[in-house]
Design a protein around this motif. Sequence first.
Motif, short mmCIF file in Angstrom:
data_model
loop_
_atom_site.label_atom_id
_atom_site.label_comp_id
_atom_site.label_asym_id
_atom_site.label_seq_id
_atom_site.Cartn_x
_atom_site.Cartn_y
_atom_site.Cartn_z
N LEU A 100 0.87 -1.19 0.00
CA LEU A 100 0.00 0.00 0.00
C LEU A 100 0.89 1.22 0.00
CD1 LEU A 100 -2.89 1.24 0.28
CD2 LEU A 100 -2.51 1.24 2.75
N GLU A 101 0.72 2.10 -0.99
CA GLU A 101 1.56 3.30 -1.06
C GLU A 101 0.76 4.45 -1.64
OE1 GLU A 101 4.76 3.02 -3.93
OE2 GLU A 101 3.69 1.46 -5.04
N LEU A 102 1.22 5.65 -1.32
CA LEU A 102 0.59 6.87 -1.83
C LEU A 102 1.30 7.25 -3.13
CD1 LEU A 102 -1.64 8.86 -1.02
CD2 LEU A 102 0.11 10.23 0.11
N VAL A 103 0.53 7.40 -4.22
CA VAL A 103 1.12 7.68 -5.53
C VAL A 103 0.35 8.78 -6.25
CG1 VAL A 103 1.93 5.30 -5.75
CG2 VAL A 103 -0.29 5.97 -6.75
N THR A 104 1.01 9.35 -7.25
CA THR A 104 0.32 10.22 -8.20
C THR A 104 -0.06 9.33 -9.37
OG1 THR A 104 1.62 12.15 -7.54
CG2 THR A 104 0.48 12.25 -9.67
N GLN A 108 -4.78 8.09 -17.12
CA GLN A 108 -5.92 7.19 -17.32
C GLN A 108 -6.64 6.93 -16.01
OE1 GLN A 108 -4.87 3.14 -17.61
NE2 GLN A 108 -6.84 2.44 -18.41
N ILE A 109 -5.90 6.65 -14.96
CA ILE A 109 -6.51 6.32 -13.67
C ILE A 109 -7.11 7.57 -13.03
CG2 ILE A 109 -5.99 5.54 -11.33
CD1 ILE A 109 -3.91 3.64 -12.74
N ALA A 110 -6.42 8.71 -13.14
CA ALA A 110 -6.95 9.97 -12.60
C ALA A 110 -8.29 10.30 -13.25
CB ALA A 110 -5.95 11.09 -12.82
N GLU A 111 -8.41 10.08 -14.56
CA GLU A 111 -9.66 10.35 -15.26
C GLU A 111 -10.78 9.43 -14.78
OE1 GLU A 111 -8.66 9.97 -19.35
OE2 GLU A 111 -7.90 12.03 -19.53
N GLN A 112 -10.45 8.18 -14.53
CA GLN A 112 -11.45 7.23 -14.05
C GLN A 112 -12.00 7.65 -12.68
OE1 GLN A 112 -12.85 4.64 -15.49
NE2 GLN A 112 -11.61 4.62 -17.35
N LEU A 113 -11.17 8.28 -11.88
CA LEU A 113 -11.57 8.67 -10.52
C LEU A 113 -11.95 10.15 -10.42
CD1 LEU A 113 -8.86 6.67 -8.54
CD2 LEU A 113 -11.30 6.17 -8.67
N LEU A 115 -10.16 12.81 -10.87
CA LEU A 115 -9.16 13.55 -10.11
C LEU A 115 -8.37 14.47 -11.03
CD1 LEU A 115 -7.71 10.65 -7.90
CD2 LEU A 115 -9.45 12.34 -7.27
N SER A 116 -7.80 15.53 -10.44
CA SER A 116 -6.90 16.40 -11.20
C SER A 116 -5.55 15.72 -11.34
CB SER A 116 -6.74 17.74 -10.48
OG SER A 116 -5.98 17.55 -9.28
N SER A 117 -4.71 16.29 -12.17
CA SER A 117 -3.40 15.66 -12.45
C SER A 117 -2.46 15.68 -11.26
CB SER A 117 -2.74 16.37 -13.63
OG SER A 117 -2.55 17.76 -13.33
N ILE A 118 -2.77 16.49 -10.24
CA ILE A 118 -1.86 16.58 -9.08
C ILE A 118 -2.41 15.87 -7.84
CG2 ILE A 118 -0.81 18.74 -9.88
CD1 ILE A 118 -2.59 20.20 -7.82
N GLU A 119 -3.66 15.39 -7.90
CA GLU A 119 -4.23 14.70 -6.75
C GLU A 119 -3.67 13.29 -6.65
OE1 GLU A 119 -8.52 16.03 -5.55
OE2 GLU A 119 -8.47 15.84 -7.73
N GLN A 120 -3.54 12.82 -5.42
CA GLN A 120 -2.93 11.52 -5.18
C GLN A 120 -3.96 10.45 -4.82
OE1 GLN A 120 0.09 12.75 -2.17
NE2 GLN A 120 1.58 11.96 -3.65
N THR A 121 -3.54 9.21 -4.99
CA THR A 121 -4.36 8.06 -4.59
C THR A 121 -3.50 7.09 -3.80
OG1 THR A 121 -3.84 6.67 -6.49
CG2 THR A 121 -5.66 8.23 -6.75
N TYR A 122 -4.19 6.26 -3.04
CA TYR A 122 -3.50 5.11 -2.44
C TYR A 122 -3.55 3.97 -3.45
CZ TYR A 122 -3.27 7.37 2.10
OH TYR A 122 -2.97 8.23 3.13
N LYS A 123 -2.43 3.30 -3.62
CA LYS A 123 -2.31 2.16 -4.54
C LYS A 123 -2.15 0.89 -3.70
CE LYS A 123 0.70 0.23 -8.14
NZ LYS A 123 1.97 0.46 -8.90
N THR A 140 -5.56 -1.75 -6.77
CA THR A 140 -6.68 -0.86 -6.49
C THR A 140 -6.19 0.55 -6.19
OG1 THR A 140 -8.05 -2.66 -5.64
CG2 THR A 140 -8.65 -0.44 -4.95
N TYR A 141 -6.86 1.54 -6.79
CA TYR A 141 -6.54 2.94 -6.56
C TYR A 141 -7.69 3.59 -5.80
CZ TYR A 141 -2.87 2.08 -9.97
OH TYR A 141 -1.78 1.56 -10.63
N LEU A 142 -7.36 4.22 -4.67
CA LEU A 142 -8.35 4.84 -3.80
C LEU A 142 -8.01 6.32 -3.63
CD1 LEU A 142 -8.19 2.04 -1.09
CD2 LEU A 142 -10.09 2.38 -2.68
N PRO A 143 -8.93 7.23 -3.95
CA PRO A 143 -8.63 8.66 -3.85
C PRO A 143 -8.27 9.07 -2.42
CG PRO A 143 -10.65 8.28 -5.10
CD PRO A 143 -10.28 6.98 -4.48
#
Length: 238
Positions: A100-104, A108-113, A115-123, A140-143
């Motif tokens: 589990l890590e915090l990533v940008t 493709q994934i940001a658009e699915q969620l 999110l803006s290009s600078i917002e992060q998700t947990y992977k 799994t990507y979680l905003p």
Amino acid sequence: MQKPLYRQVISDLEKRISQLKPNDKLPSERQLLMEYSVSRNTIRLALQDLEQRGIIYRLHGKGTFVSSMYLNQTNIGGMYSFSEEAKRVGQKATTKNYSLELVTPSKQIAEQLNLSSIEQTYKLVRIRLANNEPRILSTTYLPKPLFPDIKLSDLQVEPLYSVLKNKYHQLSVMAFEDVQAVSLTAAESKLLAEKAGAPSLKIYRKTINDKNVPIEFTISLARGDKFIYRSRQYNHLI
């Protein structure tokens, strides 16, 4: 604890169906009512379950038949639950939370969620096992704004969706999926205890909550020798 009546009917019908041939006709609802001595609703719940999983199909005015696509592999179409399906067939489902890590995320994934290009998700990377055999590799990507400070320790106590619901009050109500046939890479095959190049189903799944907000995007690899993706189509012109 004794199984609900419709579950008992399902188990018995599955055993009978496994001895039949594709397109063989099953007894009518009336015959099943007499045979099992249960309510009509119980029979209909059982048949509905079998139809949703693609084991049988029904033709209006003609009856119920064994699907020509009846296979031992699990159908991952629809709102599939790995844990529930494993339990249904008498297997023990477990999950290995790999990382589990915090990533940008990628574009493709940001658009699915949304999110803006600078917002992060947990992977979150997980391996789903049945009777200790790897079956599904999921990423799994979680905003981050929806799930601040989620930890692997949370997932050691409860399943992912329970954590999302109980800790963060996010309830999944609908999922959208795309499925692609792929071959496993060397790294993927090692995690799934398969041969490199083995066939796999790659599943892209977006889940939304009751406010129509995306809360999860998952990319899964399901072993091709253990799963199929089955759908039903009807010609409404006849």
